[in-house]
Write an enzyme that holds these catalytic residues in place. Structure first.
Site, PDB file in Angstrom:
ATOM      1  CG  HIS A  34      -2.078   0.837   1.234  1.00 31.20           C
ATOM      2  ND1 HIS A  34      -3.358   0.372   0.705  1.00 31.20           N
ATOM      3  CD2 HIS A  34      -2.419   2.129   1.163  1.00 31.20           C
ATOM      4  CE1 HIS A  34      -4.167   1.351   0.500  1.00 31.20           C
ATOM      5  NE2 HIS A  34      -3.715   2.242   0.994  1.00 31.20           N
ATOM      6  CG  ASP A  36      -2.726   5.986  -0.052  1.00 34.13           C
ATOM      7  OD1 ASP A  36      -3.581   5.826  -0.979  1.00 34.13           O
ATOM      8  OD2 ASP A  36      -2.837   5.759   1.037  1.00 34.13           O
ATOM      9  CD  GLU A 149      -6.967   3.106   0.896  1.00 34.25           C
ATOM     10  OE1 GLU A 149      -6.688   3.950   0.245  1.00 34.25           O
ATOM     11  OE2 GLU A 149      -6.821   2.927   1.973  1.00 34.25           O
ATOM     12  CG  HIS A 176     -11.074   4.600   2.634  1.00 33.40           C
ATOM     13  ND1 HIS A 176     -11.153   5.971   3.451  1.00 33.40           N
ATOM     14  CD2 HIS A 176      -9.653   4.189   2.630  1.00 33.40           C
ATOM     15  CE1 HIS A 176     -10.172   6.338   3.602  1.00 33.40           C
ATOM     16  NE2 HIS A 176      -9.338   5.390   3.377  1.00 33.40           N
ATOM     17  CG  HIS A 219      -9.755   1.170   5.186  1.00 32.16           C
ATOM     18  ND1 HIS A 219      -9.785   2.439   5.940  1.00 32.16           N
ATOM     19  CD2 HIS A 219      -8.657   1.305   4.515  1.00 32.16           C
ATOM     20  CE1 HIS A 219      -8.696   3.010   5.784  1.00 32.16           C
ATOM     21  NE2 HIS A 219      -8.147   2.480   4.764  1.00 32.16           N
ATOM     22  CG  HIS A 240      -3.336  -0.295   4.412  1.00 37.78           C
ATOM     23  ND1 HIS A 240      -4.269  -0.641   3.581  1.00 37.78           N
ATOM     24  CD2 HIS A 240      -3.706   1.093   4.411  1.00 37.78           C
ATOM     25  CE1 HIS A 240      -5.397   0.393   3.475  1.00 37.78           C
ATOM     26  NE2 HIS A 240      -4.877   1.366   3.915  1.00 37.78           N
ATOM     27  CG  ASP A 310      -1.255   3.889   5.077  1.00 34.57           C
ATOM     28  OD1 ASP A 310      -1.573   4.255   3.766  1.00 34.57           O
ATOM     29  OD2 ASP A 310      -1.869   3.808   5.966  1.00 34.57           O
TER      30      ASP A 310
END
Ligand code: NAG
Ligand code: NAG
Ligand code: NAG
Length: 375
Positions: A34, A36, A149, A176, A219, A240, A310
């Site tokens: 993961h 972003d 995600e 999420h 999540h 993650h 992350d």
């Protein structure tokens, strides 16, 4: 005399760092679940890649530097220093766009990941399979995979899910930080379940199995984690998330679920975010991340743990893991703390071996479906 002692010390440190640092990561791929960066590209450049110099160490950059962008940790020089071999780049869109333009925005994020991988094809290789990851590692490129995600991206349409797969997405996180119409997110754990994983949610999981797409349970609520594991005929994963028993945050995985992950042959890719590894984020350190990893091994075994740091998705990372160049320090620390557990073979499982095995099993389940359904 003094000078000699000083020189000797420097020599020792140099020798030590050249022999310990990251050895195993040269022999086996480090796969991170993961990152972003694509969302930072959206926020900071509206997906204009001319405004992001991937090839430059951006630590002190006036836009991307850590002083200016709290959630920016990634560039090529630091990924290389970090020995990252494969990265899931995340196509993420905010929960605020659920029921609105979530799908269009998700496709734009997939588009920017693809343009990014193509622009830097000398260093990156767009990957959609275990074979791609292995081949990219052999050729010295960073395998670049796409993860979606949030189930809100598929707009409750199985046809959209199938097309996300066709566009190259190899995982979807079921939620999420908002419920979808078919799955509860982790924040319901702080109040009460709304609808858990619904019948349609179970269908989504089975369709992902059939497609060969990894089911990501980071999540989702505690109940949905367990219910999705029960619904899945392939190993699941957490892209993650860390260990709830070490830090009681609803994003982390409880021991009872860790035991189910073991039975399911899945993998929990450990999140480094300060707030997820320590209840006092200001105190978070690389040692905390090691604790999460060791706890998961204690409960679920050595075959159930991986890395999903992350980076670029959160604004604070622990002391010692400040950016994507730091992964090797974590491997060195684990081995220094407990060499009998963290043999080179086990460090390789943590680095990517476990994830590759899970992804391979997901690919196998898919091909079994295909041959049984369409022959
Ligand atoms: C990147 O730049 C920072 C600040 O100058 C430096 O401390 C760091 O070692 C550099 N990292 C790499 C991998 O070049
Ligand atoms: C959610 O699942 C839990 C655990 O199976 C169950 O106890 C609860 O009644 C369910 N709640 C809803 C709203 O479906
Ligand atoms: C070190 O690893 C061994 C083997 O996994 C384990 O039995 C032992 O408890 C570990 N020691 C510590 C201090 O965690």
């Amino acid at each position: 005399m003094k000078l000699d002692a000083g020189l000797f010390l420097i020599l020792c440190i140099t020798l030590l760092s050249s022999t310990t640092r990251s050895h195993v990561l040269d022999e086996a791929p480090l796969i991170d679940g993961h990152n972003d960066l694509p969302y930072n590209l959206y926020k900071l450049t509206e997906n204009n890649l001319d405004k992001y110099n991937f090839e430059k160490n951006l630590t002190n950059d006036p836009v991307w530097g850590s002083k200016y962008c709290k959630s920016c940790f990634t560039d090529l020089p630091r990924l290389r220093a970090g020995k990252v071999a494969a990265q899931f780049w995340v196509a993420y869109v905010d929960c605020k766009v659920q029921y609105k333009d979530a799908l269009a925005k998700t496709i734009e994020q997939i588009d920017v990941i693809k343009r990014f991988a193509k622009r830097y094809q000398n260093y990156l290789h767009l990957a959609t399979s275990t074979a791609d990851i292995t081949n990219a590692f052999a050729s010295g490129k960073i395998a670049s995979l796409i993860g979606v995600e949030g189930g809100h991206s598929m707009d409750s349409r199985l046809g959209v899910l199938r097309m996300l797969y066709d566009l190259g997405a190899r995982y979807m996180t079921l939620t999420h930080a908002c419920n979808t119409p078919w799955a509860d997110n982790s924040y319901v754990d702080d109040s009460k379940p709304v609808h858990n994983l619904t019948a349609f949610g179970r269908l989504v999981v089975r369709e992902m199995n059939r497609l060969g797409m990894l089911v990501d349970l980071s999540h989702v609520s505690h109940n949905v984690m367990n219910q999705a594991i029960d619904a899945s005929v392939a190993p699941i994963f957490f892209s993650h998330s860390s260990a709830y028993a070490v830090r009681n945050h609803n994003r982390n995985v409880q021991d009872s679920t860790l035991r189910k992950v073991k039975e399911n042959r899945g993998v929990v890719m450990v999140n480094f975010a300060s707030n997820f590894v320590n209840s006092d984020p200001l105190q978070a350190s690389i040692e905390d991340v090691a604790k999460h990893i060791n706890h998961i091994v204690n409960v679920a075994g050595i075959n159930s743990v991986g890395i999903g740091a992350d980076y670029d998705g959160v604004s604070s990372m622990p002391k010692g893991l400040e950016d994507v160049s730091k992964y090797p320090d974590l491997f060195d620390l684990l081995q220094a703390q407990n060499a009998s557990r963290w043999t080179n073979e086990n460090l390789k499982l943590l680095a990517g071996g476990n994830f590759l095995r899970v992804f391979q099993e997901v690919e196998n389940v898919c091909s079994e479906y295909t041959t049984s359904m369409f022959k």
